[in-house]
Design a protein around this motif. Structure first.
Motif: not given
Length: 397
Positions: A161-163, A385-390
């Motif tokens: 997620g952080i990445f 990796v997609l969920i956190f930035p979304t």
């Protein structure tokens, strides 16, 4: 009028691109813009539809035999590869192909039902759903953390997620960025693990028994795929991930059916969203949107149906020949070849878009993928990796 020769040409190109891991339709679309002056817009659109639909069908072959997915097939790749290691690779491909075809059929039925029978105003519904998106995603992240079986799984969730926030939210993302992330996280670690294998287990070429549950899972997956129209910034891969958390992965066959359905329904609805709300939800759909062409819904549906039918036939027959070929080669060397090939795709694809940056992204993705694989964490956890930035995208506006 349907331009069948150009649709067939797109199917041929999609067959070729689907066989090679690391090659995404979005990358092909960028190159294919060069041929518009020779094709014309009216011929170019059926070409694109044939290419993208066929690509996702054929891409199940490297996902099953090598475990190398693209961003759409990431959550389905491991179960398919698992069946391959048990000698049931052909069965896995047939299940994925059958699920995909059902996804196409159900997507078209849902579309016709909503538009022509219920007279649903999809554009208005789209604006009413949008505010709920981040809270839905946060709920799934919390559920994922609470159901984690080890500290390693939680670590993989937050590392991924952080990445994703650093790479996709804080920096500009390119087509090659997602390719680097998903090939690095889900593909290369499995290929590295395959280096220990000299020969894969003898594969049994049998068709799976039909189960009525397949229809139920496929229909449900297609409904989930429908909501992609209303989720700007949410990719098909994220919906695949959410569906994988709703459905149990213990029944591998049923799970593969559902994943195949959502992958193709995602793309079908993404293409049709241009007609419904004027916005494309995939690279290919956005390319059609940029051309500002008038698309007849009947021609679009016929193009999708013809492409899917031919692609399914190609998938089933081509996978048999590849099974024969793959049994004759050293699987270790084959895996090594695709490690080099995928790495070259990243280097060449990012040559003019911050090469060193994308190499760092690629290597970091590989490290996270290896951590998840070696700690026996659920690989779908890396979808954060997609969920956190979304989530940040919607909360921060």
């Amino acid at each position: 009028m349907l331009n069948l020769p150009y649709l067939i040409l797109g199917i041929i190109c999609g067959t070729i691109t689907g066989l090679f891991p690391g090659i995404h339709p979005n990358n092909i679309v960028a190159l294919s813009f060069l041929i518009i002056p020779f094709f014309g817009v009216d011929n170019y659109i059926p070409f694109l539809i044939g290419l993208v639909i066929t690509h996702y069908f054929i891409n199940f072959i490297p996902s099953a035999f090598l475990g190398v997915p693209d961003d759409e097939t990431a959550t389905s790749a491991l179960p398919m590869h698992r069946l391959t290691l048990n000698g049931k690779g052909f069965e896995a491909i047939v299940l994925a192909g059958f699920g995909s075809y059902l996804g196409v059929i159900f997507s078209i039925i849902i579309t016709l039902f909503l538009i022509f029978i219920l007279n649903v105003d999809i554009n208005s519904f789209y604006h009413s759903v949008k505010p709920l998106i981040p809270f839905i995603l946060i709920t799934f992240v919390i559920y994922q953390i609470l159901t984690s079986k080890s500290i390693w799984e939680i670590l993989v969730i937050f590392l991924s997620g952080i990445f994703g926030i650093v790479v996709l939210y804080c920096n500009n993302a390119y087509n090659i960025t997602l390719t680097a992330i998903f090939t690095g996280m889900f593909g290369i670690p499995l290929l590295i693990n395959n280096l220990k294998t000299y020969k894969i287990k003898s594969q049994i070429i049998t068709f799976p028994d039909f189960n009525i549950k397949f229809l139920k899972s496929s229909f449900f997956a297609s409904i989930v795929g429908f909501f992609r129209i209303f989720l700007p910034g949410v990719s098909g891969a994220q919906l695949n991930y959410i569906l994988s958390k709703i459905l149990s992965e213990k029944d591998l066959k049923n799970f593969i059916i559902s994943q195949g359905s959502i992958i193709l329904s995602n793309e079908v609805f993404s293409l049709l969203s241009i007609i419904f709300i004027g916005i494309g939800r995939s690279g290919v759909a956005r390319a059609i949107q940029i051309l500002n062409a008038n698309i007849d819904i009947n021609i679009a549906i016929f193009s999708i149906l013809i492409s899917s039918t031919i692609a399914l036939i190609i998938l089933i027959n081509l996978s048999k020949y590849i099974l024969i070929f793959i049994r004759k080669v050293n699987f270790k060397y084959l895996s090594l070849f695709f490690i080099i090939f995928c790495s070259l795709v990243i280097v060449i694809g990012s040559y003019n878009t911050y090469l060193s940056y994308h190499i760092i992204v690629y290597l970091t993705s590989i490290c996270i993928g290896l951590l998840a694989l070696k700690s026996q964490s659920n690989l779908s956890n890396m979808m954060n990796v997609l969920i956190f930035p979304t989530i940040l995208y919607f909360l921060m506006g």
